[in-house]
Scaffold this motif. Structure first.
Motif, PDB file in Angstrom:
ATOM      1  N   GLU A  65       0.825  -1.216   0.000  1.00  0.00           N
ATOM      2  CA  GLU A  65       0.000   0.000   0.000  1.00  0.00           C
ATOM      3  C   GLU A  65       0.856   1.261   0.000  1.00  0.00           C
ATOM      4  OE1 GLU A  65      -2.995  -0.151   3.019  1.00  0.00           O
ATOM      5  OE2 GLU A  65      -3.977  -1.858   2.053  1.00  0.00           O
ATOM      6  N   GLU A  66       2.123   1.084  -0.360  1.00  0.00           N
ATOM      7  CA  GLU A  66       3.043   2.227  -0.358  1.00  0.00           C
ATOM      8  C   GLU A  66       3.079   2.853  -1.754  1.00  0.00           C
ATOM      9  OE1 GLU A  66       7.679   2.959   1.050  1.00  0.00           O
ATOM     10  OE2 GLU A  66       7.193   1.142  -0.042  1.00  0.00           O
ATOM     11  N   SER A  67       3.110   4.165  -1.839  1.00  0.00           N
ATOM     12  CA  SER A  67       3.227   4.774  -3.164  1.00  0.00           C
ATOM     13  C   SER A  67       4.635   4.520  -3.704  1.00  0.00           C
ATOM     14  CB  SER A  67       2.942   6.274  -3.105  1.00  0.00           C
ATOM     15  OG  SER A  67       4.061   6.967  -2.609  1.00  0.00           O
ATOM     16  N   VAL A  68       4.741   4.508  -5.026  1.00  0.00           N
ATOM     17  CA  VAL A  68       6.038   4.292  -5.671  1.00  0.00           C
ATOM     18  C   VAL A  68       7.009   5.412  -5.284  1.00  0.00           C
ATOM     19  CG1 VAL A  68       7.212   4.173  -7.906  1.00  0.00           C
ATOM     20  CG2 VAL A  68       5.038   2.977  -7.584  1.00  0.00           C
TER      21      VAL A  68
ATOM     22  N   LEU B  26       0.729  -9.915 -15.243  1.00  0.00           N
ATOM     23  CA  LEU B  26       1.318  -9.496 -13.972  1.00  0.00           C
ATOM     24  C   LEU B  26       0.223  -8.851 -13.118  1.00  0.00           C
ATOM     25  CD1 LEU B  26       4.742  -7.948 -15.118  1.00  0.00           C
ATOM     26  CD2 LEU B  26       4.332 -10.194 -14.106  1.00  0.00           C
ATOM     27  N   PRO B  27       0.233  -9.137 -11.826  1.00  0.00           N
ATOM     28  CA  PRO B  27      -0.940  -8.804 -11.017  1.00  0.00           C
ATOM     29  C   PRO B  27      -1.093  -7.350 -10.573  1.00  0.00           C
ATOM     30  CG  PRO B  27       0.687  -9.956  -9.691  1.00  0.00           C
ATOM     31  CD  PRO B  27       1.201  -9.960 -11.096  1.00  0.00           C
ATOM     32  N   ASN B  28      -0.056  -6.541 -10.548  1.00  0.00           N
ATOM     33  CA  ASN B  28      -0.186  -5.206  -9.947  1.00  0.00           C
ATOM     34  C   ASN B  28       0.275  -4.071 -10.852  1.00  0.00           C
ATOM     35  OD1 ASN B  28       0.578  -7.152  -7.398  1.00  0.00           O
ATOM     36  ND2 ASN B  28      -0.983  -5.636  -6.922  1.00  0.00           N
ATOM     37  N   MET B  29       0.362  -4.371 -12.148  1.00  0.00           N
ATOM     38  CA  MET B  29       0.934  -3.380 -13.042  1.00  0.00           C
ATOM     39  C   MET B  29       0.071  -3.236 -14.280  1.00  0.00           C
ATOM     40  SD  MET B  29       4.985  -3.571 -13.805  1.00  0.00           S
ATOM     41  CE  MET B  29       4.960  -5.002 -12.758  1.00  0.00           C
TER      42      MET B  29
ATOM     43  N   PHE C 174       7.789   6.843 -23.417  1.00  0.00           N
ATOM     44  CA  PHE C 174       7.418   6.698 -22.012  1.00  0.00           C
ATOM     45  C   PHE C 174       7.064   8.061 -21.425  1.00  0.00           C
ATOM     46  CE2 PHE C 174       8.231   6.338 -17.475  1.00  0.00           C
ATOM     47  CZ  PHE C 174       7.436   5.244 -17.196  1.00  0.00           C
TER      48      PHE C 174
ATOM     49  N   VAL D 239       5.462   7.120 -14.316  1.00  0.00           N
ATOM     50  CA  VAL D 239       4.830   6.098 -13.474  1.00  0.00           C
ATOM     51  C   VAL D 239       3.797   6.784 -12.592  1.00  0.00           C
ATOM     52  CG1 VAL D 239       5.220   4.469 -11.581  1.00  0.00           C
ATOM     53  CG2 VAL D 239       6.935   4.704 -13.394  1.00  0.00           C
TER      54      VAL D 239
ATOM     55  N   GLY E 208       1.855   5.860  -9.331  1.00  0.00           N
ATOM     56  CA  GLY E 208       1.952   4.756  -8.376  1.00  0.00           C
ATOM     57  C   GLY E 208       1.423   5.036  -6.989  1.00  0.00           C
ATOM     58  N   ASP E 209       0.336   5.777  -6.883  1.00  0.00           N
ATOM     59  CA  ASP E 209      -0.256   6.004  -5.551  1.00  0.00           C
ATOM     60  C   ASP E 209      -0.554   4.678  -4.849  1.00  0.00           C
ATOM     61  OD1 ASP E 209      -0.147   8.666  -5.768  1.00  0.00           O
ATOM     62  OD2 ASP E 209      -2.295   9.021  -5.958  1.00  0.00           O
ATOM     63  N   GLY E 210      -0.410   4.681  -3.545  1.00  0.00           N
ATOM     64  CA  GLY E 210      -0.568   3.455  -2.767  1.00  0.00           C
ATOM     65  C   GLY E 210      -1.970   2.861  -2.805  1.00  0.00           C
ATOM     66  N   GLN E 211      -2.964   3.711  -3.006  1.00  0.00           N
ATOM     67  CA  GLN E 211      -4.356   3.206  -3.027  1.00  0.00           C
ATOM     68  C   GLN E 211      -4.957   3.261  -4.422  1.00  0.00           C
ATOM     69  OE1 GLN E 211      -3.441   5.034  -0.078  1.00  0.00           O
ATOM     70  NE2 GLN E 211      -3.333   2.999   0.812  1.00  0.00           N
TER      71      GLN E 211
ATOM     72  N   ARG F 163      -4.469  -3.256  -6.271  1.00  0.00           N
ATOM     73  CA  ARG F 163      -3.813  -1.966  -6.423  1.00  0.00           C
ATOM     74  C   ARG F 163      -2.927  -2.070  -7.664  1.00  0.00           C
ATOM     75  NH1 ARG F 163       1.519   0.003  -3.770  1.00  0.00           N
ATOM     76  NH2 ARG F 163       1.912   1.795  -5.096  1.00  0.00           N
TER      77      ARG F 163
ATOM     78  N   VAL G  44      -0.011  -0.177 -10.097  1.00  0.00           N
ATOM     79  CA  VAL G  44       0.937   0.854 -10.516  1.00  0.00           C
ATOM     80  C   VAL G  44       0.819   0.910 -12.035  1.00  0.00           C
ATOM     81  CG1 VAL G  44       3.386   1.428 -10.729  1.00  0.00           C
ATOM     82  CG2 VAL G  44       2.515   0.416  -8.597  1.00  0.00           C
TER      83      VAL G  44
ATOM     84  N   LEU H 128       2.162   2.200 -15.745  1.00  0.00           N
ATOM     85  CA  LEU H 128       3.247   2.748 -16.546  1.00  0.00           C
ATOM     86  C   LEU H 128       2.591   3.454 -17.721  1.00  0.00           C
ATOM     87  CD1 LEU H 128       5.454  -0.490 -16.551  1.00  0.00           C
ATOM     88  CD2 LEU H 128       5.394   1.355 -14.849  1.00  0.00           C
TER      89      LEU H 128
END
Lengths: 239, 239
Positions: free
Chosen positions: A53-56, B15-18, B77, B80, B82-85, B112, B114, B116
């Motif tokens: 749950e941490e931001s990048v 991939l599960p979180n991207m 590109f 990113v 990438g907020d935690g929530q 959650r 992230v 790109l």
């Protein structure tokens, strides 16, 4: 045991397929340097993982602070390195064997990792390098004398080196690499090192002064006779 | 059922979180436009996921080709996010309910994410927009008249808009937004639109010609009397 404990807790704590790697760049005695860590006989970039749950951004800042001891370090995004087979299974297995720690196929850091890379320009005199729980050594390396590195970490370093040159052309700041106060010859030499080319000294000085970004300090240096003794500092945006 | 089948197969495939999101930018009638998709009453960026063994670059190219029908689109590109929530649980749940598809808490796209992000400058006349399996509509929107969007997608769009302006200052190419052959007034107008400022016409022309990047074509346009009728094209790097 410290490493085993880290593995146990990290398995649940971090996003499973994403890492962060840092090219930490400093400047000393006319050379650009990068901070690297050793695990067994190879070197790697300082890096880490992103909490579930941490931001990048928070993860990047945390990792950089942990390795440099700097409170508010300069930090800029570099690039994504996302090859489909980007994994370190073999490296970790050998490391574990060398430490007599039981190895498991399903350890999450055997996964394929997409890494988000950043670079940071820091003042080496303000830095206290600290190695991580897995690392056996931490050291500065000259960009022109880099050691054997893990997989694509050399590629990441070289990408950062090229970006630095590109940034300078677009007149991005580089003073993070110098102490707060610096002389014009010091700034001149830094730009020459980054660009790998000779820059006419008086034209350089004219351009820098015309930028309006530098403030000349009243105090004189007395330890460099025969040179322009003025010191400068960067005018902070708040000023 | 198409959506249910997609969910079933995608659970194992990606991939599960991207995720990957695309700001696809075109230029038409003096306006910058972005290609957006509608799900229920809100709009979102074209996007997708990264196969478990697929490179990030390959995923980005694939997603862009699927939505535009362009073989080798410009692709760069962006950043990113990438907020935690950063998750779309609520949006997907409402979408599933509206389609009478059973909802499950453990669907992977509730994770959650992230993301790109990339941007692509394309020639609108060469594009065939195609919506994805979840999307209800696909349409071009003027950057000055953007609709209600999912979470941070508006922020991503505005980041791309700002980057475009930045790129132009560094003399990056923008001709991808124009057809192969274009007139100087067309290029001049495009630069004015991107920068949101008036540019002196003759100074602009001088600067463009001095860049050495443009080739003047021998053939005259005969449908714009009273203007400079010459057409130009960008000299390709191979030439």
């Amino acid at each position: 045991m410290e490493i085993a404990g880290f593995i146990e807790s990290s398995q649940k704590q971090y996003l499973p397929n994403m890492s962060v790697d840092m090219v930490i760049i400093a400047y000393e005695e006319g050379r650009l340097k990068a901070l690297l860590l050793r695990i067994r006989d190879k070197w790697l970039l300082p890096g880490g993982y992103i909490g579930k749950e941490e931001s990048v951004d928070h993860a990047a800042g945390r990792i950089l602070r942990e390795r440099t001891g700097i409170d508010e370090p300069h930090l800029k995004f570099l690039a994504v390195f996302g090859d489909g087979q980007r994994e370190f299974r073999q490296e970790w297995m050998e490391f574990f064997q060398s430490k007599n720690i039981p190895w498991r196929e399903d350890y999450w850091f055997n996964n394929r990792f997409v890494t988000l890379t950043y670079y940071s320009l820091i003042d080496i005199t303000q830095t206290t390098p600290v190695k991580g729980v897995m690392d056996e050594e931490i050291a500065w390396f000259d960009f022109d004398e880099l050691p054997d590195m893990w997989m694509d970490h050399l590629d990441i370093l070289q990408t950062a080196r090229a970006r630095l040159k590109e940034d300078l052309k677009h007149e991005h700041i580089t003073h993070n690499l110098l102490p707060d106060k610096f002389t014009m010859p010091e700034l001149h030499q830094l730009h020459q090192v980054i660009l790998r080319e000779k820059l006419d000294r008086s034209r350089f000085q004219k351009k820098m002064l015309a930028s309006g970004l530098l403030e000349r300090l009243p105090k004189l240096q007395n330890d460099t006779p025969g040179r322009n003794p003025f010191q400068y500092r960067v005018i902070s945006p708040e000023a």
